[in-house]
Every structure is written in structure tokens, then in C-alpha cells.
Design an enzyme around this catalytic site. Structure first.
Site, PDB file in Angstrom:
ATOM      1  N   GLY A 215       0.898  -1.029   0.096  1.00 26.53           N
ATOM      2  CA  GLY A 215      -0.176   0.115  -0.185  1.00 26.53           C
ATOM      3  C   GLY A 215       0.513   1.195   0.097  1.00 26.53           C
TER       4      GLY A 215
ATOM      5  N   GLY B 121       3.542  -3.349  -3.706  1.00 22.48           N
ATOM      6  CA  GLY B 121       3.378  -3.827  -5.249  1.00 22.48           C
ATOM      7  C   GLY B 121       3.612  -2.586  -6.337  1.00 22.48           C
TER       8      GLY B 121
ATOM      9  N   TYR C  53      -0.502  -1.409 -12.084  1.00 18.69           N
ATOM     10  CA  TYR C  53      -1.860  -1.409 -12.633  1.00 18.69           C
ATOM     11  C   TYR C  53      -2.712  -0.870 -13.321  1.00 18.69           C
ATOM     12  CZ  TYR C  53      -1.617  -2.936  -7.287  1.00 18.69           C
ATOM     13  OH  TYR C  53      -1.455  -3.602  -6.059  1.00 18.69           O
TER      14      TYR C  53
ATOM     15  N   GLU D  99       4.018  -6.622   1.276  1.00 17.52           N
ATOM     16  CA  GLU D  99       3.519  -7.238   0.066  1.00 17.52           C
ATOM     17  C   GLU D  99       3.850  -5.667  -0.244  1.00 17.52           C
ATOM     18  OE1 GLU D  99       0.063  -8.537   0.797  1.00 17.52           O
ATOM     19  OE2 GLU D  99       0.885 -10.374   1.632  1.00 17.52           O
TER      20      GLU D  99
ATOM     21  N   CYS E 292     -14.627   5.169 -27.273  1.00 24.59           N
ATOM     22  CA  CYS E 292     -16.270   4.864 -26.783  1.00 24.59           C
ATOM     23  C   CYS E 292     -16.244   5.729 -25.800  1.00 24.59           C
ATOM     24  CB  CYS E 292     -16.674   4.092 -28.191  1.00 24.59           C
ATOM     25  SG  CYS E 292     -15.978   4.047 -29.432  1.00 24.59           S
ATOM     26  N   GLU E 293     -16.446   5.997 -25.342  1.00 21.50           N
ATOM     27  CA  GLU E 293     -16.280   7.316 -24.356  1.00 21.50           C
ATOM     28  C   GLU E 293     -16.283   8.578 -23.642  1.00 21.50           C
ATOM     29  OE1 GLU E 293     -17.954   4.780 -21.114  1.00 21.50           O
ATOM     30  OE2 GLU E 293     -18.375   3.230 -22.680  1.00 21.50           O
TER      31      GLU E 293
HETATM   32  N1  PLP Z   1      -1.305  -7.303  -0.769  1.00 28.92           N
HETATM   33  C1  PLP Z   1      -2.546  -7.432  -1.043  1.00 28.92           C
HETATM   34  C2  PLP Z   1      -3.207  -8.003  -0.184  1.00 28.92           C
HETATM   35  C3  PLP Z   1      -2.957  -6.449  -2.206  1.00 28.92           C
HETATM   36  O1  PLP Z   1      -4.425  -6.894  -2.114  1.00 28.92           O
HETATM   37  C4  PLP Z   1      -2.595  -5.786  -2.760  1.00 28.92           C
HETATM   38  C5  PLP Z   1      -3.321  -4.245  -3.482  1.00 28.92           C
HETATM   39  O2  PLP Z   1      -4.280  -4.191  -3.358  1.00 28.92           O
HETATM   40  C6  PLP Z   1      -1.437  -5.380  -2.263  1.00 28.92           C
HETATM   41  C7  PLP Z   1      -0.976  -6.156  -0.875  1.00 28.92           C
HETATM   42  C8  PLP Z   1      -0.182  -4.474  -3.122  1.00 28.92           C
HETATM   43  O3  PLP Z   1      -0.585  -3.112  -2.805  1.00 28.92           O
HETATM   44  P1  PLP Z   1      -0.296  -1.740  -3.159  1.00 28.92           P
HETATM   45  O4  PLP Z   1       0.249  -2.195  -5.011  1.00 28.92           O
HETATM   46  O5  PLP Z   1      -0.501  -0.866  -2.831  1.00 28.92           O
HETATM   47  O6  PLP Z   1       1.464  -2.416  -2.695  1.00 28.92           O
END
Ligand code: PLP
Length: 473
Positions: free
Chosen positions: A279, A323, A430, A321, A400-401
């Protein structure tokens, strides 16, 4: 020219419309002596010629450095507390076999959340023990596959699923490694966090007492800790995405440690692991001032240390975690400008203000985030610099939006015109992952640049790909 009343408060009129705000771009990006955007010395016009546009341009050195930095910063901060941290790259942000290998080489593990993501990890040769499987509604086939593969952890999201995992583990004769995902009552997003309740959503086991007086979380812990086919490793929480306030992470850590402590008292089990999710926010625009992995790690380590001491708890092995914070800033999208349209927007007090629409050759099919989340981005003229004034502009796609917006508000040079290249930074997370074939557009390729050499890591879709599943062909 001066600031437009149509611009949002965070968007200042640029002193120099050609300038790049470093924090929004991969480390290898700059302007060459002629002013053209380049990545590790490769000109964007050459990349566009070779690979076409729209194009995701990924600075592999930057991606790897961010991954390694998370690992290093968290290992350092938690070294004395629990011997370091397991960093799971959240594959949902952007995953292909190359990326799965990079994170593995940088010492990270890989978080997947579907059978498809597991398949990518397997194809990349990621050791099963380094994988986790997430998801609020995993299919029986996905759970069975994870157990048979021997993934390091299945993050169980509900009591229903826990029972299903137990049955499947017994049927396959393999103990399942399980973490339980809890909703710690902290929800954070972008510039705020809500520290009361975020119960009303689909993910995780609640820590609030239910009608029986016991929370779903404790019920699950009691069940899993004693089950012969479940190896209960610990607890997991993920409080949201694109978060800037460290306080949200700290509060979640405190609440999760309190649950570990309660589990110890009630069931006499000391669960060895705690995953604090991802996050961490990144800079998409001038409005964003993200923290650093070092600062986040240091603050979290302090909270974990003090809370464990207060609760008389051994410090669990921590995992995270990230991402977006790894993949997002490593990549920009290169588009070609098509048409322009100038409109006059009424200001509500009798006046009008000009806004320019600049259409590019992609849109919501390669970046759904503005449509999905009202996400803001920025853009620059990439193939040249200019002395031209800036005009408040909206970069839109070719779908087309009318909501097909790539960059809602940005000052672009007035002379941006047909055939120019625009680059939109921070599109590594994303965007490709959420891409679609709306209007039968082919999904763009991803080109990785490493040590000054560009190579395709995902090719562009072709019209044959588009027709491949059409049984009437
Ligand atoms: N872990 C879980 C369970 C998630 O749902 C997400 C993203 O939705 C992430 C990790 C990664 O989040 P971020 O990309 O914001 O670090």
C-alpha cells in the site's frame, strides 16, 4: 500565459513546461542534449519507431533497485527484532515471467492472487516456497493447485475458505501453510486513513466480536491452530493502497499484534509470522510526496518493538507486500498525439476559460485507473522541448467513452500537435495489469531497458490475437 482557473489547486502553472519532476520518473529517464526524453540514453523516438506506440517503457534497473531497496531497508530496520523481513512483491501490480525472475533475483518473494498469476510464477521458475496465494474467493482448483505446489503460504480470507483448505489439504495428504487475513479496522487510502471500522467490504476476517461474542478472526485462529492438516503460520492485514500516512500502517500493526497476543492467551499458540501488506504511495503528480522505504521501515520497526514489549510477545517474523511502490515509478507510457480540440468552459460567473483536449492513440484500455479511481497523472511532451506557452489540457484516449481520460489536468505546451510523442510517468502498476481490449484495441507491449539495451518482455497483441477466441472465424 498564466494559471488556469480550470486547474485543480495542486497543479501549479509550470515555470518550465519541459521540466521533469524527478520523483515521478524512473531513475534512468532524462532529456538528451537536444531535449528529447531518453531512458538510459535511448531516445523515445527510437523506441517508438522500433516498438510502436502506445508503449510501456520499463526501466529495469530502476525496478530492480526499488525492489532491492525495500528488502534492504526493511531487513535493516527489523534485523535485531526478527532477523529481517520477507518482502513479497505484489504481482497484481504488474506481472510477467521476467518480472517474477527479477524479484526473485533481488531476494524478494512473490505474492499471487489467482491461478493465472500462479501459472506465471511457475513458468518463471519461482520456487513454490517463495509464493503466496491471495484472493477472497479462490476456487477449489486454485487452492488444490497451491497445496500441491507447496506454496509458502495460502492467505485465507474467510471461515468458508478455511474449511475448504482443510478438506483439500487432508484429501491431498499435504499440510497447507496458512496465513489468516484479518480486517484490523483500519482503512487507509491516499491522503487519509480511517481508524475506526472498515468492516463493510469483502476482504478478510473481522476482529470485531460477532453475535457469539467471538470474532471471526479468533474463531478462525482457534480452528486453524488445532487442525492437523493446517500449518498456521500467522496473520495478515492489508489496509489499502497509495497510502502516505505512516500512522495507518502503525495502527494496523498494533491492532494485529494485539490479536496475536489474544490468540496466545486463548489458545496457547504463539503464531510466528505477521504480514503487514502493501500500500505504499508513489508520486503520480505534484500533489504526491511519498515517503521512503527507510522511513516507513524504521517507524514500523519501532511500533512493532514497543508493542511486542508491552504485550509480552516475542516479535513475529514480519513480511510486507509492496506492489505499486516497486513497479509504478519504474515505467512510463509513450503515446502518439492524434487530434486536438479546444473548448471553452463556463466558470459559472459569466466568464469562460479555454481547455485543450489532446487525443492519444491509447486510453482507458491501457490505463483504466483514471476511469476506475479518478486517478490523476501527469504528462510531458517527449520527442522535443519547446519555448511555447503552456495551456491547461486534458489528455484523452481513442475509446468510445467521454470518460476515457488519461490525464485529467496537465499544462502542456501550446504547440503540441499531430505526431508528437507524449509520455505519462508512473504507469508501471495497475495499468498494463488492468488493460483490456475495449473497442478491439490491441494491448500494448512492454519494453524493458536494462544497462542501455531495450528488449521486449511482453509483445504487442495482434489482430490475430484479437480474433483467436472468436469461434465464428
Ligand atoms: N497485498 C494485498 C493483499 C493487496 O490487495 C494489494 C493491493 O491491492 C497489495 C498487497 C499491493 O498493494 P500496493 O500495490 O498498493 O503496494
Amino acid at each position: 500565459m498564466s494559471a488556469s482557473p480550470l486547474a485543480p489547486a495542486w497543479l501549479g502553472y509550470p515555470k518550465d513546461v519541459n521540466q521533469l519532476r524527478a520523483i515521478e520518473w524512473p531513475a534512468g529517464v532524462g532529456r538528451d542534449s537536444e531535449g528529447e526524453l531518453s531512458v538510459q540514453g535511448l531516445l523515445v523516438s527510437d523506441l517508438a519507431k522500433e516498438f510502436g506506440t502506445p508503449l510501456f517503457v520499463l526501466d529495469e534497473n530502476d525496478f530492480r533497485a526499488r525492489a532491492a531497496e525495500f528488502k534492504r531497508a526493511f531487513d535493516t530496520a527489523f534485523d535485531e527484532l526478527c532477523g529481517g523481513v520477507d518482502v513479497y512483491y505484489a504481482g497484481k501490480a504488474f506481472l510477467c515471467t521476467e518480472v517474477a525472475r527479477w524479484v526473485t533475483e533481488e531476494g524478494l518473494r512473490l505474492d499471487t492472487c489467482s491461478g493465472g498469476e500462479l501459472a506465471v510464477a511457475q513458468a518463471a521458475g519461482v520456487p513454490a516456497g517463495n509464493l503466496s496465494l491471495h484472493g477472497n474467493n479462490k476456487s477449489v482448483a486454485e487452492i488444490a493447485r497451491a497445496i500441491e505446489l507447496g506454496v509458502g503460504r495460502i492467505v485465507v480470507d474467510s471461515l468458508d475458505e478455511l474449511e475448504r483448505v482443510a478438506v483439500l489439504a487432508r484429501n491431498t495428504g499435504t499440510r497447507a501453510n496458512v496465513m489468516l487475513r484479518l480486517t484490523p479496522g483500519v482503512h487507509a487510502s491516499t491522503h487519509e486513513f480511517i481508524a475506526t471500522a472498515h468492516e463493510d467490504q469483502k476482504f478478510g476476517l473481522s476482529i470485531q466480536p460477532g453475535t457469539s461474542g467471538t470474532s471471526a478472526a479468533l474463531t478462525a485462529i482457534g480452528f486453524a491452530a488445532k487442525h492437523e492438516w493446517i500449518n498456521l503460520l500467522g496473520l495478515h492485514a492489508h489496509i489499502g493502497s497509495q497510502i502516505f500516512e505512516a500512522d495507518g500502517f502503525s495502527l494496523a500493526a498494533q491492532k494485529m499484534l494485539a490479536v496475536l497476543s489474544e490468540a496466545k492467551e486463548r489458545f496457547e499458540v504463539e503464531l510466528p509470522e505477521l504480514d503487514l501488506g502493501g500500500g505504499y504511495g508513489i508520486a503520480y503528480t505534484q500533489a504526491d510526496e511519498p515517503s521512503t522505504p527507510q522511513l516507513i521501515a524504521t517507524q514500523l520497526a519501532e511500533v512493532v518493538k514497543t508493542t511486542c514489549a508491552e504485550l509480552g510477545l516475542a516479535v513475529p517474523r514480519i513480511s510486507i507486500e509492496p506492489g505499486r511502490a516497486i513497479a509504478g515509478p519504474s515505467t512510463f507510457t509513450l503515446y502518439e498525439v492524434g487530434v486536438r480540440k479546444d473548448v471553452s468552459v463556463e466558470d459559472g460567473v459569466g466568464g469562460t476559460n479555454p481547455r485543450r483536449y489532446v487525443s492519444v492513440n491509447g486510453g482507458m484500455s491501457d490505463n483504466a485507473r483514471p476511469v476506475l479511481y479518478d486517478a490523476d497523472y501527469t504528462a510531458v511532451l517527449a520527442n522535443r522541448v519547446t519555448q511555447s506557452d503552456a495551456i491547461i489540457s486534458r489528455v484523452v484516449g481513442k475509446h468510445c467513452e467521454s470518460g476515457d481520460i488519461v490525464v485529467r489536468d496537465v499544462y502542456l505546451p501550446e504547440d503540441v500537435s499531430y505526431g508528437d510523442l507524449l509520455a505519462v510517468p508512473a504507469t508501471g502498476a495497475y495499468c498494463w495489469a488492468l488493460s483490456s481490449n475495449y473497442n478491439y484495441l490491441t494491448r500494448p507491449p512492454v519494453v524493458a531497458v536494462k544497462d542501455g539495451v531495450a528488449r521486449l518482455i511482453v509483445r504487442r497483441e495482434t489482430e490475430s490475437d484479437l480474433l483467436a477466441r472468436d469461434m465464428g472465424v
